[in-house]
Design a protein around this motif. Sequence first.
Motif, PDB file in Angstrom:
ATOM      1  N   PHE A  60       0.813  -1.224   0.000  1.00 52.29           N
ATOM      2  CA  PHE A  60       0.000   0.000   0.000  1.00 52.29           C
ATOM      3  C   PHE A  60       0.844   1.271   0.000  1.00 52.29           C
ATOM      4  CE2 PHE A  60      -3.127  -3.129   1.181  1.00 52.29           C
ATOM      5  CZ  PHE A  60      -4.253  -2.698   0.486  1.00 52.29           C
ATOM      6  N   ASP A  77      -7.302   0.988   1.996  1.00 52.70           N
ATOM      7  CA  ASP A  77      -8.728   0.811   1.769  1.00 52.70           C
ATOM      8  C   ASP A  77      -9.410   1.422   2.965  1.00 52.70           C
ATOM      9  OD1 ASP A  77      -8.948  -0.785  -0.667  1.00 52.70           O
ATOM     10  OD2 ASP A  77      -7.791  -2.269   0.438  1.00 52.70           O
ATOM     11  N   ARG A 153     -19.990  -7.051  -4.815  1.00 48.49           N
ATOM     12  CA  ARG A 153     -19.493  -5.790  -4.253  1.00 48.49           C
ATOM     13  C   ARG A 153     -20.489  -4.650  -4.305  1.00 48.49           C
ATOM     14  NH1 ARG A 153     -13.178  -4.574  -5.473  1.00 48.49           N
ATOM     15  NH2 ARG A 153     -13.215  -3.563  -3.447  1.00 48.49           N
ATOM     16  N   LYS A 186     -13.411   4.571  -7.386  1.00 48.79           N
ATOM     17  CA  LYS A 186     -13.165   3.288  -8.039  1.00 48.79           C
ATOM     18  C   LYS A 186     -14.472   2.618  -8.436  1.00 48.79           C
ATOM     19  CE  LYS A 186     -12.573   0.720  -3.678  1.00 48.79           C
ATOM     20  NZ  LYS A 186     -11.548   0.205  -2.734  1.00 48.79           N
ATOM     21  N   HIS A 187     -14.513   1.591  -9.278  1.00 45.68           N
ATOM     22  CA  HIS A 187     -13.435   1.043 -10.087  1.00 45.68           C
ATOM     23  C   HIS A 187     -13.790   1.412 -11.509  1.00 45.68           C
ATOM     24  CE1 HIS A 187     -13.906  -1.520  -6.482  1.00 45.68           C
ATOM     25  NE2 HIS A 187     -12.593  -1.519  -6.457  1.00 45.68           N
ATOM     26  N   MET A 230      -9.173   4.877  -9.474  1.00 44.59           N
ATOM     27  CA  MET A 230      -8.649   3.519  -9.626  1.00 44.59           C
ATOM     28  C   MET A 230      -9.260   2.859 -10.853  1.00 44.59           C
ATOM     29  SD  MET A 230      -8.875   0.261  -7.004  1.00 44.59           S
ATOM     30  CE  MET A 230      -8.099   1.079  -5.632  1.00 44.59           C
ATOM     31  N   TYR A 233     -10.581  -3.897 -12.923  1.00 50.73           N
ATOM     32  CA  TYR A 233      -9.887  -5.128 -13.323  1.00 50.73           C
ATOM     33  C   TYR A 233     -10.259  -5.588 -14.733  1.00 50.73           C
ATOM     34  CZ  TYR A 233      -8.062  -6.403  -8.659  1.00 50.73           C
ATOM     35  OH  TYR A 233      -7.358  -6.465  -7.490  1.00 50.73           O
ATOM     36  N   ASP A 265      -6.147  -1.000 -10.181  1.00 49.49           N
ATOM     37  CA  ASP A 265      -6.584  -1.861  -9.104  1.00 49.49           C
ATOM     38  C   ASP A 265      -5.414  -2.817  -8.867  1.00 49.49           C
ATOM     39  OD1 ASP A 265      -7.853  -3.209  -7.115  1.00 49.49           O
ATOM     40  OD2 ASP A 265      -9.766  -3.403  -8.171  1.00 49.49           O
ATOM     41  N   GLU A 486     -16.150  -9.354  -2.015  1.00 45.56           N
ATOM     42  CA  GLU A 486     -15.308  -9.192  -3.187  1.00 45.56           C
ATOM     43  C   GLU A 486     -14.791 -10.539  -3.704  1.00 45.56           C
ATOM     44  OE1 GLU A 486     -12.162  -6.481  -2.259  1.00 45.56           O
ATOM     45  OE2 GLU A 486     -10.981  -7.124  -3.979  1.00 45.56           O
TER      46      GLU A 486
HETATM   47  C1  BGC Z   1      -9.819  -4.225  -4.783  1.00 47.96           C
HETATM   48  C2  BGC Z   1      -9.709  -2.732  -4.570  1.00 47.96           C
HETATM   49  C3  BGC Z   1      -8.830  -2.472  -3.381  1.00 47.96           C
HETATM   50  C4  BGC Z   1      -7.482  -3.113  -3.613  1.00 47.96           C
HETATM   51  C5  BGC Z   1      -6.504  -2.936  -2.477  1.00 47.96           C
HETATM   52  C6  BGC Z   1      -8.466  -4.897  -4.844  1.00 47.96           C
HETATM   53  O1  BGC Z   1      -8.606  -6.277  -4.819  1.00 47.96           O
HETATM   54  O2  BGC Z   1     -10.541  -4.471  -5.954  1.00 47.96           O
HETATM   55  O3  BGC Z   1     -10.971  -2.163  -4.397  1.00 47.96           O
HETATM   56  O4  BGC Z   1      -8.731  -1.097  -3.147  1.00 47.96           O
HETATM   57  O5  BGC Z   1      -7.654  -4.510  -3.789  1.00 47.96           O
HETATM   58  O6  BGC Z   1      -6.877  -3.668  -1.385  1.00 47.96           O
END
Ligand code: BGC
Length: 739
Positions: A60, A77, A153, A186-187, A230, A233, A265, A486
């Motif tokens: 991060f 996050d 999500r 995002k996303h 962001m 994917y 992402d 997720e």
């Molecule tokens: C998620 C994001 C998240 C990132 C960092 C990804 O898997 O889709 O929304 O911010 O991971 O944890």
Amino acid sequence: MNLKPSILTLSLALAASAFAASNVPVYLDETRPLEERVEDALSRMTLREKVAMCHAEGKFASPGVARLGIPDLWMSDGPHGVRAEINWNDWGYSGRTNDSITAFPALTALAATWNPELSFNYGNAIAEEALYREKDVMLGPGVNIYRTPLNGRNFEYMGEDPYLAGELVVPYIKGMQQNGVAACVKHYALNNQEKWRGHIDVNLSDRALNEIYLPAFKRAIIDGGSWSIMGAYNKVRGQHACHNELLLNKILKDDWKFDGVVITDWGGAHDTREAALYGLDLEMGSYTNGLTSESAFTTDNYYLANPYLNMLEKGEVPMSTLDDKVRRLLRLNFRTAMNRQKPFGSVATPEHYAVAEEIGNEAIVLIKNNPVTKKGSPLLPIQADKYKSILVVGDNATRNLMAGGGSSELKPKDIVTPLDGLKAIYGDKIEYAQGYTAGRPMYGHADVIPQATVDSLRAQAVAMAKDAGLVVFIGGLNKNHFQDCEGGDRLEYGLPFGQPELINELQAVNPNIVVVLLTGNAVEMPWASKVPAIVEGWYLGSMAGKSIASVLSGKINPSGKLPFSIPARLEDNAAHHFGEISYPGDSIRQEYLEDILVGYRWHDSKKIPALYPFGHGLSYTTFQYGKPTASAKTISANESLTISIPVKNTGNMEGKETVQLYIGDDNASVLRPVKELKNFHKINLTPGAEEIVTFTVKPDDLKFYDDKTSSWKAEPGKFKAYIGSSSTDIRATVPFELK
Ligand code: BGC
């Protein structure tokens, strides 16, 4: 008194500071314009320092320039609170004891408040927590449109309507960024399902893109001024969204003039050349498949690390691509990490708890509230003196719903569960039976519960329900894999873990039953007609139990409105109507065949009523809408129309109503939804009080996206303004004409 020594000291100090000021490099001088500082820093950086900035150094964190004193960027996050600290280079939690925080309500719940002011407070409070935790960029909020109730999500997003999501995302960002903490919307874009999210290629019309899926992002950038965004994917029209010529270069950077940073992402980059050329600025999380896998792959091997350096050195991609990325990254750094004006922040304060609770109070949706017998009064609010005991049934009454769910998982300092909240009001009157079990919140798979456990929990709850005065069932989904989580979509539209059967059995033995759903998604409710009261209580974070108990007991009059439609059957949802190629796709490609008819736009146009429609939400009081007045019957292309309507509280409890304005185009040359949300006002009225609600219908509110000319267009002819308490409970219609 001899003043000489102190005057001497003072003048020496002044001279020193003047000397220092003149020697401050431009990029460190906060009195200089941002762009001058960016150019100055850029001119001092080596090629390698520039490339280093464009990719992660830890899970991060991304690098600053140590030699120049430009700090690293720290991210977290998102989007419902500041996540617990993750290890430097794997997904494990670091086990720190100083990283617990306030968990705020999920974004679906925020959307259900229909209250932009609360969204501002949310953004502000979360930023204060981010500051205390020393974060520069918060990974959120999410504004992907709710297309199917199966999307794992949806709870992290703001519902099915682009206008509602746009109205709520802007203040969240403003509240956050006023603290020197960047939002990362995002996303972007079209990550509307988790299934195959890493590669599914989304195909849709220009109209659907511009009318449905982009507007909330556009508002986040243009009106909210988000400093980062962001990438998604998935692929969009054949190209990964994290390096996508159309989405990033053309729309975001050229059309919307975005001057911030495009962040992948985690693991969303796939190609160096595309990443260099097609709009990506910062690569994070590569070679980790989202949350699930690790690799020893070092960040030097990221697409935007050594491979990029090589291509730049060989002249295979222009240096200008690098300078553009670094300018953006420097800008973000000056706005956040290097901002000396920002406050210190705080965590889990009474003020933050109050923000979370107030959002919770306004988010809860009273879906249904009937009397149990024909002559009785509605079941809610709970009339406690009527009952000897109140039986709370359900796993969600006690479950930590902040655990699980993927990257939005939180480690709250305090949790008030619904059972805690109800006990605080009703004390010993409260009894509890678990009723069903959902297993542990594990990422990647679900616990299998032995049938004997299922049977005995159910039998116990049903037996206790027979003798109880009132049954409060608190169930729904949770943050387990294949629930609101997720990395996967839900596998069924119905409630899991045997809840439908349990509800049926409970109501059969005790008709005094309220079903409280804690979910981030619509669920199938075949039992809806059998129970007198249904409440959607969302995921409300640290203070969930307080808000839920306040609404059930009547301390708070509910005022939430659904931010998405609840179809009776899954096949009534537009995305599912068109079969697999529409959802979830054929594993490679997907077509959004419902086009612009998403959510209520579909239910309205196809005359397939939702079980509970978008915008629906009851109150313990009643609101009467009077006769509307309009400033004109006919308007010309650049003119606005003003419509006013009196709304009166005709019940005997103070309450809030969200008055909704929808516009429909009666003679269009293209398919248009019957009506679309264009404005709303949430008002508070004491019993007997009346307020005149005024809407301005602006020329843009009449337009559709014309894919022939790639521009927005309004066609002359007849329109209608619909004013209602939900998308189907229309209380007044005002026809008008566009010349
Ligand atoms: C998620 C994001 C998240 C990132 C960092 C990804 O898997 O889709 O929304 O911010 O991971 O944890």
